[in-house]
Design a protein around this motif. Structure first.
Motif, short mmCIF file in Angstrom:
data_model
loop_
_atom_site.label_atom_id
_atom_site.label_comp_id
_atom_site.label_asym_id
_atom_site.label_seq_id
_atom_site.Cartn_x
_atom_site.Cartn_y
_atom_site.Cartn_z
N LYS A 117 19.17 -6.92 149.22
CA LYS A 117 18.75 -7.45 147.93
C LYS A 117 18.58 -6.37 146.87
CE LYS A 117 16.43 -11.45 149.95
NZ LYS A 117 15.15 -12.18 150.10
N GLU A 118 18.54 -5.13 147.30
CA GLU A 118 18.41 -4.02 146.35
C GLU A 118 19.76 -3.41 145.98
OE1 GLU A 118 14.98 -5.26 147.89
OE2 GLU A 118 16.26 -4.10 149.27
N LEU A 119 20.83 -3.96 146.53
CA LEU A 119 22.15 -3.38 146.33
C LEU A 119 23.11 -4.43 145.81
CD1 LEU A 119 22.38 -1.52 149.77
CD2 LEU A 119 21.59 -0.58 147.59
N SER A 120 24.19 -3.97 145.18
CA SER A 120 25.26 -4.87 144.80
C SER A 120 25.88 -5.43 146.07
CB SER A 120 26.31 -4.09 143.99
OG SER A 120 27.39 -4.90 143.66
N PRO A 121 26.25 -6.70 146.13
CA PRO A 121 26.38 -7.63 145.01
C PRO A 121 25.14 -8.46 144.73
CG PRO A 121 27.31 -8.62 146.95
CD PRO A 121 26.83 -7.26 147.36
N MET A 122 24.10 -8.40 145.59
CA MET A 122 22.93 -9.23 145.34
C MET A 122 22.13 -8.75 144.15
SD MET A 122 21.58 -10.35 149.10
CE MET A 122 20.58 -11.66 148.37
N ALA A 123 22.15 -7.46 143.90
CA ALA A 123 21.51 -6.89 142.72
C ALA A 123 22.58 -6.37 141.76
CB ALA A 123 20.57 -5.76 143.11
N THR A 124 22.23 -6.35 140.49
CA THR A 124 23.12 -5.76 139.49
C THR A 124 22.39 -4.59 138.84
OG1 THR A 124 24.09 -7.94 139.06
CG2 THR A 124 24.50 -6.19 137.43
N PRO A 125 22.52 -3.40 139.41
CA PRO A 125 21.79 -2.26 138.88
C PRO A 125 22.21 -1.90 137.46
CG PRO A 125 22.60 -1.83 141.10
CD PRO A 125 23.28 -3.06 140.61
N PHE A 126 21.29 -1.32 136.74
CA PHE A 126 21.53 -0.84 135.37
C PHE A 126 22.10 0.56 135.45
CE2 PHE A 126 20.50 1.09 131.34
CZ PHE A 126 20.63 0.07 130.42
N ALA A 127 23.07 0.86 134.62
CA ALA A 127 23.70 2.19 134.59
C ALA A 127 22.78 3.16 133.84
CB ALA A 127 25.07 2.12 133.95
N VAL A 128 21.78 3.67 134.52
CA VAL A 128 20.75 4.48 133.86
C VAL A 128 21.32 5.76 133.29
CG1 VAL A 128 18.89 3.52 135.24
CG2 VAL A 128 20.08 5.54 136.05
N GLU A 129 22.42 6.26 133.88
CA GLU A 129 22.98 7.52 133.39
C GLU A 129 23.46 7.41 131.95
OE1 GLU A 129 26.36 5.23 135.31
OE2 GLU A 129 24.22 5.60 135.67
N THR A 130 23.67 6.17 131.47
CA THR A 130 24.11 6.00 130.08
C THR A 130 22.98 6.21 129.09
OG1 THR A 130 23.68 3.61 130.14
CG2 THR A 130 25.86 4.36 130.83
N LEU A 131 21.73 6.19 129.54
CA LEU A 131 20.60 6.36 128.63
C LEU A 131 20.42 7.81 128.20
CD1 LEU A 131 17.95 4.03 130.31
CD2 LEU A 131 19.50 3.50 128.42
N ASP A 132 20.54 8.70 129.17
CA ASP A 132 20.37 10.13 128.89
C ASP A 132 21.09 10.89 130.00
OD1 ASP A 132 19.68 12.72 128.40
OD2 ASP A 132 17.51 12.42 128.48
N PRO A 133 22.37 11.15 129.82
CA PRO A 133 23.14 11.81 130.90
C PRO A 133 22.59 13.18 131.28
CG PRO A 133 24.60 10.90 129.22
CD PRO A 133 23.21 10.81 128.67
N ALA A 134 21.84 13.80 130.39
CA ALA A 134 21.29 15.12 130.71
C ALA A 134 20.16 15.03 131.72
CB ALA A 134 20.79 15.80 129.43
N PHE A 135 19.53 13.85 131.82
CA PHE A 135 18.41 13.71 132.76
C PHE A 135 18.72 12.72 133.87
CE2 PHE A 135 14.55 11.62 134.27
CZ PHE A 135 13.84 12.71 134.74
N PHE A 136 19.12 11.51 133.50
CA PHE A 136 19.34 10.48 134.51
C PHE A 136 20.68 10.67 135.20
CE2 PHE A 136 16.38 8.18 131.62
CZ PHE A 136 15.38 7.93 132.55
N VAL A 137 20.67 10.54 136.51
CA VAL A 137 21.91 10.60 137.28
C VAL A 137 22.28 9.18 137.71
CG1 VAL A 137 21.46 12.93 138.09
CG2 VAL A 137 20.73 10.98 139.47
N GLU A 138 23.54 8.96 137.99
CA GLU A 138 23.99 7.65 138.42
C GLU A 138 23.28 7.26 139.71
OE1 GLU A 138 28.11 5.27 139.67
OE2 GLU A 138 28.18 7.34 138.98
N ALA A 139 22.74 6.06 139.74
CA ALA A 139 22.03 5.55 140.92
C ALA A 139 22.14 4.04 140.89
CB ALA A 139 20.57 6.01 140.90
N ASP A 140 23.21 3.52 141.47
CA ASP A 140 23.52 2.10 141.33
C ASP A 140 22.88 1.28 142.44
OD1 ASP A 140 25.07 3.21 143.29
OD2 ASP A 140 26.90 2.11 142.77
N TYR A 141 21.54 1.33 142.46
CA TYR A 141 20.76 0.58 143.42
C TYR A 141 19.35 0.43 142.86
CZ TYR A 141 19.80 5.48 144.51
OH TYR A 141 19.50 6.82 144.40
N LEU A 142 18.61 -0.51 143.42
CA LEU A 142 17.22 -0.69 143.03
C LEU A 142 16.32 0.09 143.97
CD1 LEU A 142 17.06 -4.56 142.35
CD2 LEU A 142 18.10 -2.73 140.98
N GLY A 143 15.29 0.70 143.43
CA GLY A 143 14.35 1.43 144.25
C GLY A 143 14.57 2.92 144.24
#
Length: 957
Positions: free
Chosen positions: A457-483
């Protein structure tokens, strides 16, 4: 070695440095349960006791007293006191390699530097840098022992994964780092102060401006101020640092936390930090802009993360685990009111909050109030009571600073307890609206493991993670899962292992199971036996769920029942509903055909596998791995199988009843006395979830036509989720459907010895993306499909889209891609069929083109490619014209194209060139996905089957 000099004491006037040894006779040993006495990488160390020289403390320190320990190396404590006014270091010291590690004791309040003021120009300011080497331990003896990094000064605590820097207590050292669940408040804590903006000013000043200052809580005279106008202020580095058993209350609301950040700026690095068992908050943010990454907060007695005074930092990868029977809120979040700028407005991504299990007043996942905004992304909130206490959060949806001021949530799973999302109060609508604003938020039971790893339930396809790396690529790294943790990480290999304390626990054999005393390849084997029916087991109270945790293998001992049958109406007085929860990566096995699992009507199975860590039901021989996979190609029938029973309608009744009605019941095949019943009137019945689940080497024949299949679904309802499931090398059918309404998606059926998908008794589910690959020299039909005759309603009538069937290559009696009979209808869309003989065996399919239930009853086909062998579409029987007519009725069906499928199941150019049927049936659940291709696998880039399944491209089963 670094020298200590020019130190001004504020505790002992006129002393340059107070140096003392710890109390004689104390049992001090190296800190940290996970790596006691570990030196920095490349350093000396190791060894055991021995004679300690007089100069054991580093140069610049007086000789420390030697403490004889019962075993292992002695340890010496060297005191630090007063105010440090020059750049100094605390070196890792082991007496020149003789194996005597040194710990540094905080004697009272220890200051690094003298406050330089908000503008950095205070006339009496005097900055300093305290450097702490990897592997160093710093401890205090009481709540009055704590460390303050004043404005303008820095702490450079750069530990290592295998040599963290540990701030702890004398009691912890004397206990040898042993687990002490309720040990808190044994020393003061760590305080970092900076010159970044804050919004709560003491004695005047404008919020957010350089003249806005405050004094940190928990520190008495002389008070310790923080705040200013330097957004990127640098207070140093905390990396691979543990702070444990700290916290000290001066008065209510005025306490030392594990770590207090006051006006700390973005120039500061905080990465890989744990606070464990603080008597107040774990980390409290008093304004500032500092960012945090890889944070673990465990066992705090108040809030784990407390934010206030205009903090606007970022966080990624945060684990919060409140202690059982203690603790308050996961996040406690406030500001200086609803009209003060800057508001407290952090951005927190990839977080996991597991709330306290206190019997009364358990706190909340999040308590948000006083104008706090914040954005929360890719999170899991698991709380036994309400997830929120929402008190004047934001600004009641008014516009403030150009920002919609209620907190925003994107891709957060809320697993709330008895209180639901939030209690009914004036702020409830705002809380509900904030969660509902993003459809990727959900309120559901989480599937994280007891050790915080993600489930389905924390992973695709049941979850649709937000692409956090698009908010601030200098800090946030891609993490396509919940938790906080990725699916590629395990309890023994993740960003928090090796340097944290008491985070990941050995689950042992869970309640309801027993330790066999055996291991397989070094892994403990736990026993599942008998009937899990809610009665007390192994000294536990009555229960409603059984939790199968990973880290063990689980052996089925004979027939194992989950729950007791609740009857077709759910009212059986002897019935009991039980939920079986299986964590990702678990393997459950049997060692004979009499070992199998039955999930009875009213009970549920949650097989929470993930792509990286599927749940596996298999045989003991498979786990023993005594032969290579290539020699197991024909291994079948090594254990029983999986049986799931529900209360959805069926059409074949035993002992009376009306087909399709609630009183129509039957007993599942393959299960002897006591018989196991299925069927009822609940079309949406929910038997749980199978996600990323493999069933291998199963099947057991009691008699001809009465066998255990890989998975038997009896009267299972549409509320059940079955997705990413494989049955491999079953001795009978792979999956058999006995009525019901359950849907299937992303199904792999390989090497089964009879039929791969067998449908009967009025099943009316939907299927999309199914690979059927019969084993060379074995197997019968790809689909074997029947009903209860040509005049019984509801007919077996599934809709199956995007399927690929590759038939057996048996020299004699190779079976068929389809065997359709006994009134079976069905609609088949976007298929690829490759069979060495005839594609169909068509026996009284449908109802000879009569009208039945208002449906033209012969099966229908749309956009399906038939590559048939020597028998062509079907042999010459009385039903041949009906079969030919059904295929011919779809203009985009074809029998004239040969395929050469990639790896035997992936579309080749011939299949890829076919037109797809795009007007797929829809339903309220929007089950079918729109596709532009036929077959189960579009091309070599389509890898939905990869990683978790076996036997498709290699002999890896």
């Amino acid at each position: 070695m670094s020298q200590f000099s020019n130190l001004k004491s504020i505790l002992l006037a006129g002393a340059a440095l107070t140096i003392a040894a710890c109390t004689q006779g104390s049992d001090i040993q190296s800190p940290g349960a996970s790596n006691p006495g570990t030196p920095p990488t490349g350093g000396g160390g190791g060894g055991s006791g021995g004679t300690v020289s007089a100069d054991t403390c580093p140069a610049g320190f007086a000789a420390g007293d030697v403490v004889d320990l019962p075993s292992g190396p002695d340890q010496v404590a060297c005191d630090i006191a007063g105010t440090i006014l020059t750049n100094i270091a605390l070196p890792y010291k082991d007496d020149d390699g003789d194996g005597v590690p040194v710990a540094y004791r905080l004697s009272g309040r220890v200051n690094v530097g003298i406050d330089v003021g908000a503008d950095g120009a205070a006339s009496d300011g005097d900055p300093a840098v305290l450097t702490i080497q990897p592997g160093v331990t710093v401890f205090g003896e009481s709540g009055s022992d704590f460390l303050v990094i004043n404005r303008g000064s820095r702490i450079e605590a750069e530990g290592a994964e295998d040599a963290p820097i540990v701030f702890t207590s004398l009691d912890d050292l004397e206990a040898g780092g042993a687990f002490r669940a309720d040990a808190i408040g044994e020393w003061g804590g760590l305080v970092l102060l900076g010159r970044a903006p804050i919004n709560r000013c003491e004695g005047g000043g404008t919020p957010g401006m350089a003249d806005c200052e405050n004094v940190i809580e928990g520190v008495t005279a002389p008070e310790a101020p923080y705040g200013g106008g330097v957004t990127d202020d640098n207070s140093g580095t905390l990396r691979y640092v543990r702070v444990q058993y700290s916290g000290f209350p001066l008065s209510s609301g005025n306490e030392l936390n594990g770590i207090s950040f006051g006006g700390v700026g973005t120039g500061t690095t905080v990465d890989y930090v744990q606070v464990h068992n603080s008597s107040d908050d774990g980390i409290e943010m008093f304004g500032g802009t500092v960012n945090l990454k890889h944070i673990v907060l465990t066992g705090e007695d108040d809030d784990s993360l407390d934010t206030d005074n205009g903090w606007s930092g970022k966080v990624q990868f945060l684990l919060v685990s409140q202690a059982d029977n203690r603790g308050d809120n996961g996040f406690e979040m406030s500001s200086a009111g609803t009209s003060v700028s800057p508001a407290t407005n952090p951005t927190i991504a990839n977080f996991t909050i597991v709330g306290s299990t206190k019997a009364t007043d358990p706190g909340n996942g999040l308590r948000i109030n006083s104008g706090h905004i914040g954005r929360f992304l890719n999170g899991v909130v698991q709380d036994q009571d309400e997830c929120f206490r929402w008190q004047d959060a934001g600004n009641d949806n008014a516009t403030f600073d150009g920002i919609g001021t209620d907190p925003a949530f994107n891709s957060v799973l809320f697993d709330c307890g008895a209180g639901g999302l939030t209690i009914e109060d004036p702020e409830t609508p705002a809380a509900v609206a904030s969660v509902a604003a993003d459809p990727n938020n959900s309120e559901d039971t989480s599937s994280i493991t007891m050790n915080f790893q993600p489930g389905a339930k924390e992973l695709s396809p049941m979850a649709t993670p937000f692409a956090v790396e698009t908010l601030d690529p200098a800090f946030f790294v891609e993490a396509d899962y919940l938790g906080a943790f990725s699916p590629d990480e395990t309890e023994t290999n993740n960003w928090a292992t090796g340097w944290t304390n008491h985070v990941f626990t050995d689950p042992g054999c869970p309640d309801g199971t027993s330790d066999t005393g055996n291991t397989i390849n070094g892994t403990r084997v736990c026993l599942l036996a008998g009937n899990f029916d809610g009665d007390p087991v192994m000294g536990t109270p009555s229960y409603t769920e059984v939790n199968i945790t990973r880290g063990n293998f689980y052996e089925l001992d004979g027939r194992v029942d989950i729950g007791s049958d609740v009857g077709n109406d759910g009212l059986n007085a002897d019935g009991q509903s039980i939920a079986l929860n299986i964590e990702p990566g678990v393997s459950i096995f049997g060692n004979s055909g009499s070992d199998f699992l039955v999930v009875n009507r009213g009970s549920q199975i949650f097989s929470n596998g993930t792509r990286q860590n599927p749940v596996v039901f298999t045989s003991e021989a498979d786990l023993q791995d005594t032969v290579s996979p290539s020699l197991r190609l024909d291994s079948i029938g090594e254990w029983g199988g999986l049986v799931i029973l529900g209360r959805a309608p069926i059409n074949r009744c035993e002992g009376g009843g009306t087909p399709g009605m609630a009183d129509c019941e039957n007993v599942i095949e393959g299960v002897t006395a006591p018989e196991a019943q299925y069927g009822g009137g609940e079309a949406a019945d929910n038997s749980g979830m199978l996600m990323y689940t493999l069933v291998k080497f199963a099947g057991f024949p009691l008699s001809s036509g009465n066998e255990l299949n890989g998975i038997s679904f009896g009267g299972v309802g549409s509320g059940t989720k079955v997705e990413y499931v494989q049955v491999h090398n079953n001795s009978d059918d792979g999956i058999e459907m006995f009525g019901g309404t359950v849907d299937l998606k992303h199904i792999v059926l390989t090497g089964n010895d009879d039929d791969s998908l067998d449908t009967d008794n009025g099943w009316n589910g939907n299927v999309q993306f199914v690979i059927v690959k019969q084993r060379d020299g074995r197997g019968d039909n790809g689909f074997e499909m029947s009903s209860a005759g040509t005049g019984v309603s509801p007919a077996t009538n599934p809709t199956i889209a995007n399927f690929t069937i590759v038939g057996s290559t048996k020299a004699t009696d190779p079976g068929n891609a389809f065997r359709i009979n006994s009134g079976h209808i069905g609609r088949f869309i976007n298929g690829v069929v490759e069979d060495q003989d005839e594609c169909f065996r068509w026996q009284d399919a449908g109802n000879d083109n009569a009208t039945f239930d208002g449906i033209g009853v012969d099966p229908s086909f749309d956009n399906t490619l038939f590559d048939c062998g020597t028998g062509g579409l079907t042999i010459d029987t009385p039903e041949t014209p009906a079969a030919v007519a059904s295929v011919g009725a779809g203009a985009d069906n074809t029998t004239a194209i040969d395929v050469n499928l990639i790896n035997g199941f992936i579309n080749d150019t011939a299949a890829a060139g076919r037109t797809a049927f795009t007007d797929l049936p829809t339903n309220v659940d929007l089950f079918f996905e729109d596709v532009s291709y036929i077959g189960a696998v579009e091309n070599a880039s389509d890898d939905w089957w990869d990683e978790w399944s076996c036997g498709l491209v290699a002999d890896d089963c």
